[in-house]
Design an enzyme around this catalytic site. Structure first.
Site, PDB file in Angstrom:
ATOM      1  N   ASP A 211       5.877  -7.709   9.850  1.00  0.00           N
ATOM      2  CA  ASP A 211       5.134  -7.698   9.629  1.00  0.00           C
ATOM      3  C   ASP A 211       5.409  -9.944   8.535  1.00  0.00           C
ATOM      4  O   ASP A 211       6.181  -9.804   7.640  1.00  0.00           O
ATOM      5  CB  ASP A 211       5.141  -6.742   8.261  1.00  0.00           C
ATOM      6  CG  ASP A 211       5.160  -5.758   8.683  1.00  0.00           C
ATOM      7  OD1 ASP A 211       4.254  -5.028   9.307  1.00  0.00           O
ATOM      8  OD2 ASP A 211       6.926  -5.379   8.710  1.00  0.00           O
ATOM      9  N   ASP A 244     -10.154   8.277  -3.836  1.00  0.00           N
ATOM     10  CA  ASP A 244     -10.902   6.909  -4.467  1.00  0.00           C
ATOM     11  C   ASP A 244     -12.247   6.547  -3.542  1.00  0.00           C
ATOM     12  O   ASP A 244     -12.669   7.844  -3.294  1.00  0.00           O
ATOM     13  CB  ASP A 244      -9.810   6.062  -4.959  1.00  0.00           C
ATOM     14  CG  ASP A 244      -9.828   4.567  -5.372  1.00  0.00           C
ATOM     15  OD1 ASP A 244     -10.843   4.371  -5.519  1.00  0.00           O
ATOM     16  OD2 ASP A 244      -8.827   4.139  -5.430  1.00  0.00           O
ATOM     17  N   ASP A 253      -4.476  -3.923   9.273  1.00  0.00           N
ATOM     18  CA  ASP A 253      -3.131  -3.404   9.013  1.00  0.00           C
ATOM     19  C   ASP A 253      -3.620  -1.776   8.895  1.00  0.00           C
ATOM     20  O   ASP A 253      -2.246  -1.075   8.146  1.00  0.00           O
ATOM     21  CB  ASP A 253      -2.753  -4.247   7.962  1.00  0.00           C
ATOM     22  CG  ASP A 253      -1.169  -4.634   8.703  1.00  0.00           C
ATOM     23  OD1 ASP A 253      -0.160  -4.371   9.146  1.00  0.00           O
ATOM     24  OD2 ASP A 253      -0.497  -5.312   7.209  1.00  0.00           O
ATOM     25  N   THR A 271     -16.001   9.700   8.037  1.00  0.00           N
ATOM     26  CA  THR A 271     -15.547   9.398   9.488  1.00  0.00           C
ATOM     27  C   THR A 271     -15.149   6.816   8.902  1.00  0.00           C
ATOM     28  O   THR A 271     -14.749   6.190  10.503  1.00  0.00           O
ATOM     29  CB  THR A 271     -16.336   9.501  10.318  1.00  0.00           C
ATOM     30  OG1 THR A 271     -17.749   8.698  10.142  1.00  0.00           O
ATOM     31  CG2 THR A 271     -16.713  10.272   9.959  1.00  0.00           C
ATOM     32  N   HIS A 278      -9.586  -1.734  -5.367  1.00  0.00           N
ATOM     33  CA  HIS A 278      -8.204  -0.843  -5.264  1.00  0.00           C
ATOM     34  C   HIS A 278      -8.273   0.134  -4.482  1.00  0.00           C
ATOM     35  O   HIS A 278      -6.865   0.846  -4.238  1.00  0.00           O
ATOM     36  CB  HIS A 278      -9.411  -0.206  -7.147  1.00  0.00           C
ATOM     37  CG  HIS A 278      -7.930   0.755  -7.593  1.00  0.00           C
ATOM     38  ND1 HIS A 278      -8.630   1.674  -7.479  1.00  0.00           N
ATOM     39  CD2 HIS A 278      -7.428   0.526  -8.462  1.00  0.00           C
ATOM     40  CE1 HIS A 278      -7.540   3.134  -7.910  1.00  0.00           C
ATOM     41  NE2 HIS A 278      -6.691   1.802  -9.026  1.00  0.00           N
ATOM     42  N   VAL A 289       1.296  -0.857   7.881  1.00  0.00           N
ATOM     43  CA  VAL A 289       1.294  -0.554   9.400  1.00  0.00           C
ATOM     44  C   VAL A 289       3.157  -0.872   9.134  1.00  0.00           C
ATOM     45  O   VAL A 289       3.133  -2.354   9.527  1.00  0.00           O
ATOM     46  CB  VAL A 289       0.539  -0.982  10.513  1.00  0.00           C
ATOM     47  CG1 VAL A 289       1.425  -0.178  12.035  1.00  0.00           C
ATOM     48  CG2 VAL A 289      -0.220   0.073  10.553  1.00  0.00           C
ATOM     49  N   ASP A 398       7.374  10.138 -15.209  1.00  0.00           N
ATOM     50  CA  ASP A 398       8.484  11.143 -14.319  1.00  0.00           C
ATOM     51  C   ASP A 398       8.924  10.277 -14.306  1.00  0.00           C
ATOM     52  O   ASP A 398      10.441  10.289 -13.276  1.00  0.00           O
ATOM     53  CB  ASP A 398       8.065  12.297 -13.087  1.00  0.00           C
ATOM     54  CG  ASP A 398       7.344  13.455 -13.979  1.00  0.00           C
ATOM     55  OD1 ASP A 398       8.135  14.221 -15.002  1.00  0.00           O
ATOM     56  OD2 ASP A 398       5.746  13.407 -13.862  1.00  0.00           O
ATOM     57  N   SER A 422      -2.223   1.933 -10.639  1.00  0.00           N
ATOM     58  CA  SER A 422      -2.548   1.864  -8.994  1.00  0.00           C
ATOM     59  C   SER A 422      -1.738   1.893  -8.159  1.00  0.00           C
ATOM     60  O   SER A 422      -1.805   2.540  -7.381  1.00  0.00           O
ATOM     61  CB  SER A 422      -3.636   1.324  -9.785  1.00  0.00           C
ATOM     62  OG  SER A 422      -5.312   1.851 -10.273  1.00  0.00           O
TER      63      SER A 422
END
Length: 559
Positions: A211, A244, A253, A271, A278, A289, A398, A422
């Site tokens: 990449d 979202d 990608d 679909t 965001h 990928v 956490d 986010s």
């Protein structure tokens, strides 16, 4: 049913494994045949090669030693020409000599004539004890380089040759003058008391993604993604829901990893979607990928799907319920709301119904946020490249993860940088999905435990309100998950019976599989195998092993 296995190539008969390396083995051969051996390993040989300093006053982009043959040189390479793995490519400038490493001993500098005498053996320092100067040369990018016969270019640690004397148990480092490394390899390998000698070459990782924008993604080196990808790069069977506005599903990608999702608001399938910045950046952090020659890389090659909501808690709960009943193991919610008891109940349902995890944002901003720590919501705070906190702290945190000035996919098929919890959150979601891929028998509690045990603790071990259990360490977590796979510990052939010993986590159903070969062989279960279980230790007996050879693996599944 979840299954996991580790392929272990063990032959009932004698197995021979040949490993190529840049070294010479002494076999009492004349110099000519030794050279031929070296050529067969790909090193250029030119007995007349000598290193020369550039002419006085010559203008060069870097101070370098040039070889008269053009094959061997010590050079301070430009950043883009170092032939180093992407996560090694950190800008560095020479900072002068460094003090010796405490507890290490630098080998004495040997002259060329010393290599024929006892001085070589006396000057050889065993590697656990040797200061090879590699840390200085690597820091300053002062590396030797060699062009192999097949056109590859390798870097090596100058001044050092690795050698194994027959009289010593350990491989040792011998130090020679700069430019004499290859000649020293030849000389040492020709000694009758030497088993082998080789250059201290800088190796690249077995897997280097293609990449092109990977170098912009500073977070992958920080969390150890390259190390994790050597273990597992994800599996399409593990599904991640991005809750979202639907992300750009046709992004080049993302598209190979995308499957249809659900619109909670309209109660219809999703679909297609042009996406928002965001949601599309979130999707890319989790599962852009990997190694496709395009753009950026997500945490792994897992399946992603959109679940559309407007933002009400009721919609989030419905989204998690839908995910749990549609084979989704990781739900990403890059939204506020981690205080909600209703969402925690949904997280508990996801955990029991799908053996999955609900991962949520720790919320952007600064200062303390007095949210409760919900037991079935895993909240993520945001860090920068130096592991500094860049978001709210509080009881709800956490784990921490990179999310500050990260690079990911965006709308219109493009790429962009951005900051936010986010984006830290889907990175953790993607890591969790890869761990589930690595060993599908792992449950949510086991994955969380792995993340806790392996997280990087900037301010000491244990939980704190800033980083939770620590900033995730993807590489260490993948190592820990790999250790949970079943493993064969021994194979022997006794009186016509194959006896296979193995270790497997208690509580799983383990079976023995056999193949005549590793490459292209067909794996079949050994249905008449007899197994004796003693805790994690298993003993299999194959009453009818093939006469010539057999390869075995242990496969585990949940009851």
């Amino acid at each position: 049913m979840s299954r996991s296995f580790r392929v272990v190539g063990l032959m009932v008969a004698v197995a021979a494994v040949l490993a190529g390396a840049l070294h010479l083995h002494h076999a009492g051969s004349p110099a000519g045949s030794v050279a031929a051996n070296l050529i067969s390993l790909g090193l250029p040989l030119d007995p007349s090669a000598r290193l020369t300093r550039p002419s006085q006053g010559a203008v060069t982009s870097a101070s370098e030693w040039r070889s008269t043959t053009g094959r061997l040189a010590l050079i301070a390479l430009p950043e883009k020409s170092r032939w180093l793995p992407a996560d090694f490519a950190v800008e560095s400038s020479p900072t002068g000599p460094a003090a010796p490493i405490p507890g290490r001993r630098r080998p004495p500098l040997l002259r060329a004539e010393d290599l024929f005498t006892s001085a070589a053996l006396l000057g050889a320092v065993p590697l656990p004890e040797a200061d090879t100067l590699g840390q200085i040369h690597f820091r300053d990018r002062q590396l030797g380089r060699v062009a192999t016969a097949d056109g590859r270019r390798l870097c090596f640690n100058p001044e050092v040759v690795l050698v194994k004397f027959h009289s010593q148990r350990l491989v040792a480092a011998v130090r020679v003058e700069v430019g004499q490394e290859l000649g020293a390899v030849r000389t040492l390998a020709g000694r009758p008391d030497v088993e082998f000698a080789e250059l201290d070459t800088l190796q690249q990782r077995a897997f280097q993604p293609s990449d092109p924008l990977l170098t912009n993604q500073w977070h992958h080196p920080v969390i150890g993604s390259f190390r994790a990808w050597e273990k597992c790069r994800g599996n399409a069977s593990v599904r991640i829901a991005i809750v979202d506005t639907p992300f750009h599903m046709d992004h080049p990608d993302l598209a190979p990893h995308v499957t249809n999702g659900w619109d909670v608001v309209e109660n219809v399938a999703v679909t297609r979607g042009t996406g928002t910045v965001h949601s599309t950046m979130s999707a890319g952090m989790a599962a852009a990928v990997l190694d496709n020659g395009l753009g950026v890389a997500g945490a792994g090659n897992c399946t992603i799907l959109p679940i559309n909501i407007n933002g009400f808690i009721s919609e989030m709960v419905a989204a998690v319920y839908w995910a749990a009943t549609n084979d989704v193991r990781v739900v990403n919610l890059s939204w506020d709301g981690a205080h909600s008891d209703a969402l925690n109940a949904a997280g508990a349902y996801l955990k029991t119904a799908a053996r999955g995890l609900l991962v949520m944002a720790g919320v952007n901003g600064s200062g303390f946020l007095n949210y409760p720590n919900q037991p079935d919501i895993w909240c993520v705070s945001m860090t920068d490249a130096a592991d500094n906190l860049q978001s709210h702290s509080g009881p709800h945190i956490d784990f921490a993860a990179p999310g500050w000035n990260i690079w990911s996919t965006t709308t219109g098929g493009g790429y962009a940088s951005g900051s936010g919890t986010s984006y830290a959150t889907p990175l953790v979601a993607g890591v969790v999905a890869v761990l589930f891929s690595l060993n599908p028998t792992l449950g949510p509690d086991e994955v969380v435990d792995i993340l806790k045990r392996t997280a990087f603790a900037k301010y000491g071990s244990g939980w704190n309100e800033f980083y939770g259990w620590g900033r995730i360490d993807f590489g260490a977590a993948a190592d820990a998950a790999t250790a949970t796979l079943p493993v064969i510990t021994g194979v022997r052939h006794v009186n016509g019976v194959g006896e296979i010993s193995a270790n497997c986590r208690p509580g799983l159903v383990c079976s023995l599989w056999r193949s005549a070969g590793l490459n292209g062989g067909t794996w079949l279960p050994v249905t008449d195998a007899v197994v004796v279980i003693n805790g994690a230790a298993l003993s299999f007996s194959d009453p009818h092993p093939p006469g010539a050879r057999a390869f075995y693996r242990i496969q585990s599944s949940r009851p």
